[in-house]
Design a protein around this motif. Sequence first.
Motif, PDB file in Angstrom:
ATOM      1  N   LYS A  18       1.032  -1.145  -0.129  1.00 37.09           N
ATOM      2  CA  LYS A  18      -0.108  -0.020   0.127  1.00 37.09           C
ATOM      3  C   LYS A  18       0.843   1.248   0.122  1.00 37.09           C
ATOM      4  O   LYS A  18       2.000   1.266   0.883  1.00 37.09           O
ATOM      5  N   ASP A  51      -3.005   0.563  -4.071  1.00 36.00           N
ATOM      6  CA  ASP A  51      -2.720  -0.684  -3.949  1.00 36.00           C
ATOM      7  C   ASP A  51      -1.457  -0.836  -5.322  1.00 36.00           C
ATOM      8  O   ASP A  51      -2.042  -0.546  -6.349  1.00 36.00           O
ATOM      9  N   GLY A  68      -2.165   5.268   0.280  1.00 40.00           N
ATOM     10  CA  GLY A  68      -3.612   4.721  -0.063  1.00 40.00           C
ATOM     11  C   GLY A  68      -3.910   3.901  -1.302  1.00 40.00           C
ATOM     12  O   GLY A  68      -5.157   3.481  -1.733  1.00 40.00           O
TER      13      GLY A  68
END
Length: 102
Positions: free
Chosen positions: A24, A29, A27
Amino acid sequence: MEDKWVRVANLTELPTEGLGHAVKVEGLDVALFRWNDRVYAIEDLCPHLGFPMSEGIMQSGEVICSWHGWHVRLEDGTCRREKERAKVWECEVRDGDVWVKI
C-alpha cells in the motif's frame, strides 16, 4: 499535488523474478515485480476485472492475470490486444530500499 518519492519495501522483501509483492502506498494498491535487474511498480488491479496483479505471474516483462489471462506490460501498463491500461509508477532501488514516485 506534487509528485513525491515514497519508500515502499526493502529489496529483500521482494520474491524472485516472476512473482509479485503487494504494498500500500499513500492509499494506493501497488504490485512490485523484479525483471532484468530492475523493480517495477504497477497498479495492483487488473484493468479487466480488478484481480490483484501481484497474484499473477510475470513472464518476459508482462504480468499475466490469473483470472482471465490478460497480459499487462510492466514498463507502460498496456494490455495485449486491449485498450485498457494499468497505472504504472516510476520505481528505484536506493541502498537496498525500493522507492516509488507517487
